[in-house]
Each structure stands twice: as structure tokens, then as C-alpha cells.
Design a protein around this motif. Sequence first.
Motif, PDB file in Angstrom:
ATOM      1  N   ASP A  64     -54.189 -53.558 -84.938  1.00  0.00           N
ATOM      2  CA  ASP A  64     -55.336 -53.134 -84.134  1.00  0.00           C
ATOM      3  C   ASP A  64     -56.663 -53.122 -84.883  1.00  0.00           C
ATOM      4  O   ASP A  64     -57.709 -53.357 -84.288  1.00  0.00           O
ATOM      5  N   ARG A  65     -56.617 -52.805 -86.187  1.00  0.00           N
ATOM      6  CA  ARG A  65     -57.861 -52.526 -86.919  1.00  0.00           C
ATOM      7  C   ARG A  65     -58.126 -53.522 -88.053  1.00  0.00           C
ATOM      8  O   ARG A  65     -59.268 -53.878 -88.314  1.00  0.00           O
ATOM      9  N   MET A  66     -57.102 -53.897 -88.747  1.00  0.00           N
ATOM     10  CA  MET A  66     -57.227 -54.711 -89.956  1.00  0.00           C
ATOM     11  C   MET A  66     -57.770 -56.107 -89.628  1.00  0.00           C
ATOM     12  O   MET A  66     -57.393 -56.725 -88.640  1.00  0.00           O
ATOM     13  N   ARG A  67     -58.669 -56.591 -90.486  1.00  0.00           N
ATOM     14  CA  ARG A  67     -59.136 -57.960 -90.325  1.00  0.00           C
ATOM     15  C   ARG A  67     -58.044 -58.929 -90.766  1.00  0.00           C
ATOM     16  O   ARG A  67     -57.127 -58.579 -91.536  1.00  0.00           O
ATOM     17  N   LEU A  68     -58.144 -60.165 -90.288  1.00  0.00           N
ATOM     18  CA  LEU A  68     -57.139 -61.197 -90.533  1.00  0.00           C
ATOM     19  C   LEU A  68     -57.841 -62.474 -90.967  1.00  0.00           C
ATOM     20  O   LEU A  68     -58.990 -62.713 -90.580  1.00  0.00           O
ATOM     21  N   GLY A  69     -57.165 -63.303 -91.768  1.00  0.00           N
ATOM     22  CA  GLY A  69     -57.828 -64.531 -92.172  1.00  0.00           C
ATOM     23  C   GLY A  69     -56.941 -65.488 -92.929  1.00  0.00           C
ATOM     24  O   GLY A  69     -55.783 -65.200 -93.233  1.00  0.00           O
ATOM     25  N   THR A  70     -57.520 -66.626 -93.252  1.00  0.00           N
ATOM     26  CA  THR A  70     -56.847 -67.644 -94.057  1.00  0.00           C
ATOM     27  C   THR A  70     -57.446 -67.664 -95.459  1.00  0.00           C
ATOM     28  O   THR A  70     -58.643 -67.461 -95.632  1.00  0.00           O
ATOM     29  N   LEU A  71     -56.604 -67.917 -96.451  1.00  0.00           N
ATOM     30  CA  LEU A  71     -57.037 -68.157 -97.838  1.00  0.00           C
ATOM     31  C   LEU A  71     -56.154 -69.279 -98.393  1.00  0.00           C
ATOM     32  O   LEU A  71     -55.129 -69.006 -98.960  1.00  0.00           O
ATOM     33  N   VAL A  72     -56.546 -70.488 -98.291  1.00  0.00           N
ATOM     34  CA  VAL A  72     -57.703 -70.953 -97.526  1.00  0.00           C
ATOM     35  C   VAL A  72     -57.261 -72.122 -96.658  1.00  0.00           C
ATOM     36  O   VAL A  72     -56.231 -72.746 -96.884  1.00  0.00           O
ATOM     37  N   THR A  73     -58.114 -72.438 -95.669  1.00  0.00           N
ATOM     38  CA  THR A  73     -57.972 -73.629 -94.843  1.00  0.00           C
ATOM     39  C   THR A  73     -58.745 -74.757 -95.502  1.00  0.00           C
ATOM     40  O   THR A  73     -59.800 -74.532 -96.091  1.00  0.00           O
ATOM     41  N   SER A  74     -58.237 -75.990 -95.395  1.00  0.00           N
ATOM     42  CA  SER A  74     -58.909 -77.122 -96.037  1.00  0.00           C
ATOM     43  C   SER A  74     -58.800 -78.367 -95.169  1.00  0.00           C
ATOM     44  O   SER A  74     -57.996 -78.409 -94.225  1.00  0.00           O
ATOM     45  N   PRO A  75     -59.577 -79.402 -95.493  1.00  0.00           N
ATOM     46  CA  PRO A  75     -59.470 -80.670 -94.771  1.00  0.00           C
ATOM     47  C   PRO A  75     -58.195 -81.451 -95.085  1.00  0.00           C
ATOM     48  O   PRO A  75     -58.025 -82.548 -94.546  1.00  0.00           O
ATOM     49  N   ASN A  76     -57.304 -80.917 -95.934  1.00  0.00           N
ATOM     50  CA  ASN A  76     -56.075 -81.646 -96.254  1.00  0.00           C
ATOM     51  C   ASN A  76     -55.350 -82.116 -95.001  1.00  0.00           C
ATOM     52  O   ASN A  76     -54.846 -83.239 -94.953  1.00  0.00           O
ATOM     53  N   PHE A  77     -55.265 -81.244 -94.002  1.00  0.00           N
ATOM     54  CA  PHE A  77     -54.591 -81.635 -92.764  1.00  0.00           C
ATOM     55  C   PHE A  77     -55.266 -81.036 -91.539  1.00  0.00           C
ATOM     56  O   PHE A  77     -54.692 -81.043 -90.448  1.00  0.00           O
ATOM     57  N   ASP A  91     -60.061 -65.737 -82.597  1.00  0.00           N
ATOM     58  CA  ASP A  91     -61.096 -64.707 -82.675  1.00  0.00           C
ATOM     59  C   ASP A  91     -61.095 -63.855 -81.408  1.00  0.00           C
ATOM     60  O   ASP A  91     -61.262 -62.633 -81.461  1.00  0.00           O
ATOM     61  N   ASP A  92     -60.874 -64.496 -80.273  1.00  0.00           N
ATOM     62  CA  ASP A  92     -60.825 -63.771 -79.007  1.00  0.00           C
ATOM     63  C   ASP A  92     -59.586 -62.876 -78.935  1.00  0.00           C
ATOM     64  O   ASP A  92     -59.678 -61.694 -78.593  1.00  0.00           O
ATOM     65  N   ILE A  93     -58.423 -63.419 -79.290  1.00  0.00           N
ATOM     66  CA  ILE A  93     -57.172 -62.665 -79.220  1.00  0.00           C
ATOM     67  C   ILE A  93     -57.207 -61.460 -80.152  1.00  0.00           C
ATOM     68  O   ILE A  93     -56.696 -60.387 -79.831  1.00  0.00           O
ATOM     69  N   SER A  94     -57.843 -61.617 -81.306  1.00  0.00           N
ATOM     70  CA  SER A  94     -57.883 -60.543 -82.300  1.00  0.00           C
ATOM     71  C   SER A  94     -59.003 -59.541 -82.045  1.00  0.00           C
ATOM     72  O   SER A  94     -59.165 -58.593 -82.821  1.00  0.00           O
ATOM     73  N   ASP A  95     -59.792 -59.760 -81.008  1.00  0.00           N
ATOM     74  CA  ASP A  95     -60.946 -58.914 -80.707  1.00  0.00           C
ATOM     75  C   ASP A  95     -61.961 -58.945 -81.846  1.00  0.00           C
ATOM     76  O   ASP A  95     -62.496 -57.926 -82.265  1.00  0.00           O
TER      77      ASP A  95
END
Length: 304
Positions: A64-77, A91-95
Motif C-alpha cells: 500500500d505504501r512502499m515505492r516500487l521500481g526497477t534497478l535497472v531497466t535497459s535497452p538490452n531487450f 504507475d496507475d495500478i500502484s497509485d
Amino acid sequence: MRLSTVILPIRRWHEGGREVWQRAEELGFHTAYTYDHLSWRVPFREGPWFGALPTLTAAASATDRMRLGTLVTSPNFRHPVTLAKELISLDDISDGRVTLGIGAGSAGGFDATALLPEGAQPWTPRERADRFAEFVPLLDRLLTEDAVTHEGRFFSAGDVRNIPGCLQRPRLPFAVAATGPRGLKLAARHGQAWVTTGDPKLFAEGTPDQSLEAIRGQVAKLGSACEEIGRDAGELGKTLLTGFTPDRPLDSLDAFVDFAGRHTELGIDEIVLHWPIAGTQFAADEKVFEQIASEGLAQLGNRG
């Protein structure tokens, strides 16, 4: 200082995966990231490895509260057009709790050649830098403009529509992983944060002091890149992904506090710890890890 974690996507969601992300939120981590690879290094290459964006989507519904993310996304694929659509949805689903960690990628990790013909060589560092230099600005546009047309050397977009755009405005934040001059310029121009893992040459045989000086130099170069375009380097968050320097911050609470304190003095304002995985380079005592998560920042505030 913010304390975050990175949870590798190695667990089936209904066999412990969900619980790890929920526990990360319970422990108070600022952000929980995951790697965005098709597979990663040995021993992970031979075991379960799930997709980053579906995993983050599930995590968004389980927290509900914690931020979420990638480390890291790249142009590899990844292609900016399809990536933008998925990020807007996440971004919408995570509010509005998503951060995109983004980097140029490397020849390692096994996904560098996953989309190339059999026997093809990975892109050279210069080719990666060229692709990254086009990838980031185009992704920026795709996440901030309703309609985008672009014809580039590596990526194209034909009247692409991204309505309604990100919930976070003007778009979700970019945390740009970079140490070279071209990457640092992209971080300065497009990043809301900058990411480093330290100097990889020092991991095996360097000392903590040498690593600290290397990161100090990276921070200084980031400052110069910002100065060149008239941006205040203080506007950028500065993230250290641990596990790739000679330090051992998970050995004890005291070890973490000392490590975090020394890096705070350099301007690092987010430290990311790998969630412990037994039998790998990320093995750690889970009780110590949870103690650091629960008490580390408070102890850091009392340091000195």
C-alpha cells in the motif's frame, strides 16, 4: 537518508514471493526494487527468474505504501514504445508509487544477446551508450506527451498515443545508473535520481577506503555534468546499490551504520540492500538484515 531493498524475482508468487514484498513494506523500506533482466548471472542463470514488470504489478496490489521500481531497466531487450505503455499502466495500478531505474546495460547478465542472432556479439560499450542516449529522451517524451512521432537511428515511434499518461506528473521519476560522461549527462538532464554501484574494478581486490574515494569522484563528475546544463546537483537523489563494493554492510548493525554514515558524507541519500538469498553472493543473516531495516536509520541519526 532513505533505506531501500532490491528483491530478485526468483520466487513463485504463491510460494513465498508475495510475502517477501509484504515483509519489505512491514520493515519500513522506502522502496523495493527488482532487477529487470531476462535472466542473470550464475547461479541465478540456472534457476527460476520471473519478469520484472509483472512482478512489480503483483507487488503493487500486495502493498500500500512502499515505492516500487526497477534497478535497472535497459535497452538490452526493451523498446521505449512498449515500455512506456507498461510503465503508465504500472504507475496507475500502484497509485503513483513507481520509480524507473534505467541504465545502458552491459554485456553480462545473459540477456545482452537474447534478441540477437545466434553467435552475434554483444553491443560494444560505445554502441550501448549510443542506444541509451536515444532511449532515455524518447522514453521521457512517451511518458509526458499524449502523442509522439520519432524516427531515430535505433528506435522509432509512429504517432504513438499514451493517454492518460502517468499518474505521477509530469511523469514517473527516472533513476539513471551511470558513471561515464555520456550517461552522467543523461542523468543530469533527465534524472530525478542517479544510481551507482561503485567502481567494479575495486570489488574483488579494492579496499573500502578506495571504494569511497571512487564514489566521491563519481559524485563530483555528476556535479560537473549538472553544472554544464545549469542544474543544481542537489536536485538529484543519489542512490547506492550495495553488494558490488568491498564493504560488508550487512555483517552487523554497527557495520551498516558506519558504512551508511561514510557514504552519507559523500551526498548519497539512498542506500539499497539486497534481500538475503542463501548460497549466493547476497547471502546474509536475515535477523541482522531485519535489524538493520528496523533500526539502521535511527542509529545513523545518532551517529557521532
